[in-house]
Design an enzyme around this catalytic site. Structure first.
Site, PDB file in Angstrom:
ATOM      1  N   GLY A  15     -35.299   3.761 -16.034  1.00 41.54           N
ATOM      2  CA  GLY A  15     -36.337   3.412 -14.283  1.00 41.54           C
ATOM      3  C   GLY A  15     -37.613   3.880 -14.695  1.00 41.54           C
ATOM      4  CG  ASN A  17     -42.079   0.346 -16.019  1.00 42.28           C
ATOM      5  OD1 ASN A  17     -43.525   1.213 -16.352  1.00 42.28           O
ATOM      6  ND2 ASN A  17     -41.813   0.559 -17.769  1.00 42.28           N
ATOM      7  CG  MET A  88     -33.364  -3.774 -21.744  1.00 45.24           C
ATOM      8  SD  MET A  88     -34.951  -4.251 -22.686  1.00 45.24           S
ATOM      9  CE  MET A  88     -34.705  -4.436 -24.038  1.00 45.24           C
ATOM     10  CG  ASN A 105     -41.386  -8.346 -18.038  1.00 47.21           C
ATOM     11  OD1 ASN A 105     -40.391  -6.760 -17.302  1.00 47.21           O
ATOM     12  ND2 ASN A 105     -41.210  -8.764 -18.774  1.00 47.21           N
ATOM     13  CG  HIS A 107     -43.593  -6.957 -23.403  1.00 47.42           C
ATOM     14  ND1 HIS A 107     -42.421  -7.520 -23.515  1.00 47.42           N
ATOM     15  CD2 HIS A 107     -44.703  -6.889 -24.222  1.00 47.42           C
ATOM     16  CE1 HIS A 107     -42.598  -7.217 -25.015  1.00 47.42           C
ATOM     17  NE2 HIS A 107     -43.822  -7.576 -25.613  1.00 47.42           N
ATOM     18  CB  SER A 134     -49.112  -7.632 -20.774  1.00 49.85           C
ATOM     19  OG  SER A 134     -50.251  -7.262 -22.642  1.00 49.85           O
ATOM     20  CG  ASP A 143     -42.037 -10.410 -23.006  1.00 56.97           C
ATOM     21  OD1 ASP A 143     -41.102 -10.058 -22.230  1.00 56.97           O
ATOM     22  OD2 ASP A 143     -41.122  -9.855 -24.242  1.00 56.97           O
TER      23      ASP A 143
HETATM   24  C1  GRF Z   1     -40.716  -0.598 -20.956  1.00 56.91           C
HETATM   25  O1  GRF Z   1     -41.174  -0.272 -21.805  1.00 56.91           O
HETATM   26  C2  GRF Z   1     -41.112  -2.212 -20.130  1.00 56.91           C
HETATM   27  O2  GRF Z   1     -42.019  -1.876 -20.956  1.00 56.91           O
HETATM   28  C3  GRF Z   1     -40.244  -2.768 -20.868  1.00 56.91           C
HETATM   29  O3  GRF Z   1     -39.441  -1.535 -20.792  1.00 56.91           O
HETATM   30  C4  GRF Z   1     -39.457  -0.126 -20.744  1.00 56.91           C
HETATM   31  C5  GRF Z   1     -38.653   0.048 -19.347  1.00 56.91           C
HETATM   32  O4  GRF Z   1     -38.741   1.236 -19.717  1.00 56.91           O
HETATM   33  N1  GRF Z   1     -40.294  -3.541 -19.895  1.00 56.91           N
HETATM   34  P1  GRF Z   1     -38.476   2.284 -18.129  1.00 56.91           P
HETATM   35  O5  GRF Z   1     -36.791   1.613 -17.570  1.00 56.91           O
HETATM   36  O6  GRF Z   1     -39.508   2.274 -17.099  1.00 56.91           O
HETATM   37  O7  GRF Z   1     -38.487   3.539 -18.461  1.00 56.91           O
END
Ligand code: GRF
Length: 220
Positions: A15, A17, A88, A105, A107, A134, A143
């Site tokens: 988490g 992000n 995921m 999303n 990526h 992206s 993606d």
């Molecule tokens: C990130 O690298 C994102 O690009 C990918 O999954 C990862 C998630 O990381 N889709 P986090 O859970 O936000 O730390």
């Protein structure tokens, strides 16, 4: 949109992000955090008393029913934007269609290069000089949806997948909130399969060194 846009974030993991989106929420508010497993990142929602829910596979007959429950809750909450931040699982097409233009999303690659998993390893193995992340609208593919914006970095000779992952993650933490704030203000919108950026956005992106895409007339 006078009021702040209502955002749901869907995660599966640590988490980071989600954390950056929480910290940078100016034009949106995160109304719920959903997960398909007991993800460590849910802790950020707990700390801030943001409603959260886990849709564990073990509670359902199959993945399809799991998604039906998860996206059923999304439907009920009726958000303006649905953010996949390390979710995921491949979203079933019925939901990418239902939430088209709202579902985004992030990526860790410069799409359309390196969709799927293990992007940093694959970038190193291919001897790429450039890598990045992206943000894209989600469609029925893996993606493959319409690209909104990217941020890139240089790959150096002594990079490992760990150093690269860290560098790209820092870019993600800048890019994703920037995009979501602009989606919230409707200064980025999906028109059919093309992105329309508000006037002035290219300049703003250039200052941040973000990459935008060829586009609609509003931008010309
Ligand atoms: C990130 O690298 C994102 O690009 C990918 O999954 C990862 C998630 O990381 N889709 P986090 O859970 O936000 O730390």
């Amino acid at each position: 949109m006078g009021e702040r846009a209502r955002v749901i974030v869907i995660i599966s993991g640590r988490g980071s992000n989600l954390f950056s989106l929480l910290g940078a929420a100016r034009h949106y508010e995160i109304i719920a955090v959903l997960s398909n497993r007991s993800a460590p990142g849910l802790e950020f929602a707990h700390q801030l008393k943001i409603p959260s829910a886990i849709f564990a596979l073990s509670c359902y007959e199959n993945r399809s029913e799991q998604q039906a429950a998860l996206f059923g809750m999304v439907r009920e909450l009726d958000p303006d934007i649905v953010v996949l931040a390390g979710f995921m699982a491949v979203v079933e097409q019925q939901y990418t269609e239902e939430f088209a233009g709202k579902l985004v999303n992030i990526h860790p690659s410069l799409l359309p290069k390196y969709p799927g998993l293990d992007t940093h390893e694959r970038v190193l193995a291919a001897g790429e000089r450039e890598h990045g992340c992206s943000v894209h609208f989600v469609d029925g593919g893996i993606d493959t949806g319409t690209l909104i914006a990217q941020a890139s970095c240089t790959v150096s000779a002594d990079d490992t997948s760990e150093t690269l992952a860290q560098r790209v993650l820092e870019l993600e933490h800048r890019l994703f909130p920037w995009v979501v704030n602009h989606l919230a203000q409707k200064s980025i919108v999906l028109e059919g399969s093309r992105i329309a950026y508000a006037p002035g956005l290219r300049e703003e992106a250039a200052e941040e060194q973000f990459i935008l895409f060829p586009v609609a007339e509003a931008d010309a």
